[in-house]
Write an enzyme that holds these catalytic residues in place. Structure first.
Site, PDB file in Angstrom:
ATOM      1  N   PRO A  11       0.728  -1.242  -0.071  1.00 42.95           N
ATOM      2  CG  PRO A  11      -0.646  -1.380   1.862  1.00 42.95           C
ATOM      3  CD  PRO A  11       0.515  -2.071   1.117  1.00 42.95           C
ATOM      4  CG  ASN A  12      -0.367   4.303   1.132  1.00 47.39           C
ATOM      5  OD1 ASN A  12      -1.330   4.706   0.587  1.00 47.39           O
ATOM      6  ND2 ASN A  12      -0.482   3.952   2.294  1.00 47.39           N
ATOM      7  NE  ARG A  19       3.422   6.879   2.290  1.00 49.14           N
ATOM      8  CZ  ARG A  19       3.830   5.730   2.851  1.00 49.14           C
ATOM      9  NH1 ARG A  19       4.277   4.981   2.280  1.00 49.14           N
ATOM     10  NH2 ARG A  19       3.361   5.566   4.106  1.00 49.14           N
ATOM     11  CE1 TYR A  24       8.575   4.832   3.099  1.00 48.07           C
ATOM     12  CE2 TYR A  24       7.349   6.928   3.338  1.00 48.07           C
ATOM     13  CZ  TYR A  24       7.680   5.513   3.998  1.00 48.07           C
ATOM     14  OH  TYR A  24       6.958   4.933   5.081  1.00 48.07           O
ATOM     15  CG  ASN A  75       8.255  -1.893   0.486  1.00 48.52           C
ATOM     16  OD1 ASN A  75       7.677  -1.848   1.344  1.00 48.52           O
ATOM     17  ND2 ASN A  75       8.957  -1.080   0.089  1.00 48.52           N
ATOM     18  CB  ALA A  78       0.854  -0.218   5.789  1.00 42.44           C
ATOM     19  CD  GLU A  99      10.066  -8.008   5.829  1.00 46.68           C
ATOM     20  OE1 GLU A  99       9.434  -6.908   6.210  1.00 46.68           O
ATOM     21  OE2 GLU A  99      10.506  -8.853   6.240  1.00 46.68           O
ATOM     22  CG  HIS A 101      10.806  -2.619   4.986  1.00 48.38           C
ATOM     23  ND1 HIS A 101       9.299  -2.439   4.984  1.00 48.38           N
ATOM     24  CD2 HIS A 101      11.209  -3.850   5.334  1.00 48.38           C
ATOM     25  CE1 HIS A 101       8.876  -3.436   5.310  1.00 48.38           C
ATOM     26  NE2 HIS A 101       9.839  -4.271   5.738  1.00 48.38           N
ATOM     27  NE  ARG A 108       9.715   6.214   9.163  1.00 51.04           N
ATOM     28  CZ  ARG A 108       8.557   5.739   8.114  1.00 51.04           C
ATOM     29  NH1 ARG A 108       9.194   4.799   7.416  1.00 51.04           N
ATOM     30  NH2 ARG A 108       7.614   6.349   8.208  1.00 51.04           N
TER      31      ARG A 108
END
Length: 149
Positions: A11-12, A19, A24, A75, A78, A99, A101, A108
């Site tokens: 998502p996103n 964004r 990012y 990736n 969320a 995976e 990110h 974060r």
């Protein structure tokens, strides 16, 4: 299909470049796709690149690619924190799962970002290297394919 790496984005990520660029970066998802394709082509492999905001669609794609692929780069965005159906689907994958990110989820501010459930099904995790992490993930899978007898 054995020469294909499935690259999945949650998502996103369709909004990359606009964004939260301070987190990012300014690269778009099209930039990520071009990077993955270029890396894979250098090894004679192809990329099936997808993005979804829908959990059920991500599960379907993983189930379809659970065998016969060179591997999966994901990736989960969320989906990382509560998408147990995605995790269960990833556990069915026969090949390597990397995976990725873009940001370093462990640095974060939000504590919940540090605990991705997808790691339980991942061969390895790349976090915090920007979009370069995708290229490294594709290269890792390509090197595995090249080293197989």
């Amino acid at each position: 299909m054995a020469g294909t790496i499935l690259v999945l984005n949650g998502p996103n990520l369709n909004l990359l470049g606009t964004r939260e660029p301070d987190i990012y970066g300014h690269a778009t998802l099209a930039d990520v796709e071009a990077l993955c394709r270029a890396e894979a082509e250098g090894f004679g492999l192809s990329v099936d690149f997808r993005q979804t905001n829908a959990e059920h669609e991500m599960v379907e794609w993983i189930q379809q690619g659970r065998c016969g692929l060179a591997g999966i780069v994901i990736n989960p965005a969320a989906f990382s924190y509560a998408a147990y159906p995605v995790l269960d689907a990833l556990k069915l994958v026969e090949g390597p799962v990397v995976e990725v990110h873009i940001s370093n989820i462990h640095r974060r501010d939000e504590a919940w970002r540090k605990d991705t459930i997808m790691t339980a099904a991942a061969t390895g995790v790349i976090s915090g290297l920007g979009i370069a992490g995708y290229g490294l993930a594709v290269r890792y899978i390509a090197e595995l394919v090249r080293s197989r007898p």
